[in-house]
Motif scaffolding. Structure first.
Motif, short mmCIF file in Angstrom:
data_model
loop_
_atom_site.label_atom_id
_atom_site.label_comp_id
_atom_site.label_asym_id
_atom_site.label_seq_id
_atom_site.Cartn_x
_atom_site.Cartn_y
_atom_site.Cartn_z
N PRO A 144 50.21 -28.92 -14.43
CA PRO A 144 50.09 -27.82 -13.47
C PRO A 144 48.78 -27.94 -12.69
O PRO A 144 47.75 -28.31 -13.25
CB PRO A 144 50.07 -26.56 -14.33
N ILE A 145 48.85 -27.65 -11.41
CA ILE A 145 47.66 -27.70 -10.57
C ILE A 145 47.59 -26.46 -9.68
O ILE A 145 48.61 -25.84 -9.39
CB ILE A 145 47.61 -28.98 -9.70
N LYS A 146 46.39 -26.14 -9.27
CA LYS A 146 46.15 -25.07 -8.31
C LYS A 146 45.84 -25.75 -6.98
O LYS A 146 44.93 -26.56 -6.90
CB LYS A 146 44.97 -24.20 -8.75
N VAL A 147 46.63 -25.45 -5.97
CA VAL A 147 46.50 -26.09 -4.67
C VAL A 147 46.02 -25.07 -3.64
O VAL A 147 46.58 -23.98 -3.54
CB VAL A 147 47.85 -26.69 -4.20
N TYR A 148 45.00 -25.44 -2.90
CA TYR A 148 44.54 -24.66 -1.76
C TYR A 148 44.81 -25.49 -0.51
O TYR A 148 44.14 -26.49 -0.28
CB TYR A 148 43.04 -24.33 -1.87
N GLU A 149 45.81 -25.09 0.26
CA GLU A 149 46.16 -25.80 1.50
C GLU A 149 45.23 -25.27 2.59
O GLU A 149 45.46 -24.19 3.15
CB GLU A 149 47.63 -25.59 1.87
N LEU A 150 44.20 -26.01 2.89
CA LEU A 150 43.15 -25.54 3.79
C LEU A 150 43.66 -25.29 5.20
O LEU A 150 43.14 -24.42 5.91
CB LEU A 150 41.99 -26.53 3.81
N ASP A 151 44.69 -26.02 5.62
CA ASP A 151 45.23 -25.80 6.97
C ASP A 151 46.06 -24.53 7.06
O ASP A 151 46.43 -24.11 8.15
CB ASP A 151 46.05 -27.01 7.43
N GLY B 81 40.04 -21.82 5.93
CA GLY B 81 40.15 -23.19 5.43
C GLY B 81 39.10 -24.13 5.97
O GLY B 81 38.55 -24.96 5.23
N SER B 82 38.79 -24.03 7.25
CA SER B 82 37.76 -24.90 7.84
C SER B 82 36.40 -24.62 7.22
O SER B 82 35.62 -25.54 6.95
CB SER B 82 37.69 -24.72 9.35
N ALA B 83 36.09 -23.35 7.01
CA ALA B 83 34.81 -22.97 6.41
C ALA B 83 34.74 -23.46 4.96
O ALA B 83 33.69 -23.93 4.51
CB ALA B 83 34.61 -21.47 6.48
N ILE B 84 35.84 -23.37 4.23
CA ILE B 84 35.88 -23.88 2.86
C ILE B 84 35.65 -25.39 2.88
O ILE B 84 34.85 -25.91 2.10
CB ILE B 84 37.22 -23.53 2.17
N GLN B 85 36.32 -26.09 3.78
CA GLN B 85 36.15 -27.54 3.87
C GLN B 85 34.70 -27.89 4.21
O GLN B 85 34.14 -28.83 3.64
CB GLN B 85 37.11 -28.13 4.90
N ASP B 86 34.10 -27.14 5.11
CA ASP B 86 32.68 -27.37 5.45
C ASP B 86 31.79 -27.19 4.23
O ASP B 86 30.85 -27.96 4.02
CB ASP B 86 32.23 -26.41 6.56
N GLN B 87 32.07 -26.18 3.41
CA GLN B 87 31.24 -25.93 2.23
C GLN B 87 31.50 -26.94 1.11
O GLN B 87 30.61 -27.20 0.30
CB GLN B 87 31.45 -24.51 1.71
N LEU B 88 32.69 -27.51 1.07
CA LEU B 88 32.98 -28.53 0.06
C LEU B 88 32.03 -29.72 0.20
O LEU B 88 31.71 -30.37 -0.79
CB LEU B 88 34.43 -28.99 0.13
N ILE C 25 31.63 -18.27 0.23
CA ILE C 25 32.56 -19.40 0.16
C ILE C 25 32.17 -20.33 -0.99
O ILE C 25 33.03 -20.82 -1.72
CB ILE C 25 32.63 -20.14 1.50
N GLN C 26 30.87 -20.57 -1.15
CA GLN C 26 30.42 -21.41 -2.26
C GLN C 26 30.81 -20.80 -3.60
O GLN C 26 31.23 -21.51 -4.51
CB GLN C 26 28.91 -21.65 -2.18
N LYS C 27 30.69 -19.48 -3.71
CA LYS C 27 31.10 -18.79 -4.94
C LYS C 27 32.61 -18.94 -5.15
O LYS C 27 33.07 -19.18 -6.26
CB LYS C 27 30.70 -17.32 -4.91
N SER D 245 43.72 -16.80 1.07
CA SER D 245 42.61 -15.91 0.78
C SER D 245 42.25 -15.10 2.02
O SER D 245 42.52 -15.51 3.14
CB SER D 245 41.39 -16.71 0.32
N ALA D 246 41.62 -13.98 1.78
CA ALA D 246 41.10 -13.18 2.89
C ALA D 246 39.93 -13.93 3.50
O ALA D 246 39.28 -14.73 2.84
CB ALA D 246 40.66 -11.82 2.37
N LYS D 247 39.66 -13.67 4.73
CA LYS D 247 38.55 -14.34 5.41
C LYS D 247 37.24 -14.00 4.71
O LYS D 247 36.95 -12.84 4.47
CB LYS D 247 38.50 -13.91 6.87
#
Length: 116
Positions: free
Chosen positions: A57-64, A69-76, A20-22, A11-13
């Motif tokens: 089937p799954i949708k995978v977001y590889e945060l690394d 990715g770090s911001a997404i992980q923080d919001q999770l 990010i929550q959205k 994803s774009a930054k």
């Protein structure tokens, strides 16, 4: 990683926490199974392998591998209450991590969660 994996998203930054929550809310509502993962994590591999076994089937977001990715992980954390990966969602609901997915599979409960 396999035939049944949808494209791993880049994803774009994203600029802000609400953005990010959205993104997280939209991501988990648009796919039956979403896995927020890190490519090197053994527990993430465990979860993804279970879905491969059941041909889901799954949708995978590889945060690394994502710029934000770090911001997404923080919001999770605000969504699930935990920061570790994987974070697995089925039908928009977080069901936990790798050992949780494996336990659901081993108990036979995962299949019924994937129906519908």
């Amino acid at each position: 990683m396999g035939l049944f994996y949808s494209k791993i998203s880049r994803s774009a930054k994203m600029a802000s926490s609400p953005e990010i929550q959205k993104f997280i809310k939209d991501a988990v509502s648009q796919e039956k199974v979403v896995v927020f993962s890190k490519s090197y994590c053994p527990y993430c591999h465990m979860a993804k392998e279970v879905f491969q076994k059941v041909k889901q089937p799954i949708k995978v977001y590889e945060l690394d591998q994502l710029d934000d990715g770090s911001a997404i992980q923080d919001q999770l954390v605000s969504v699930t209450g935990f920061r570790t990966v994987p974070q697995v969602f089925i039908n928009g609901n977080c069901i936990g991590g790798g050992t949780d997915v494996k336990a659901l599979y081993d108990s036979g409960k995962l299949g019924s969660m994937l129906i519908g």
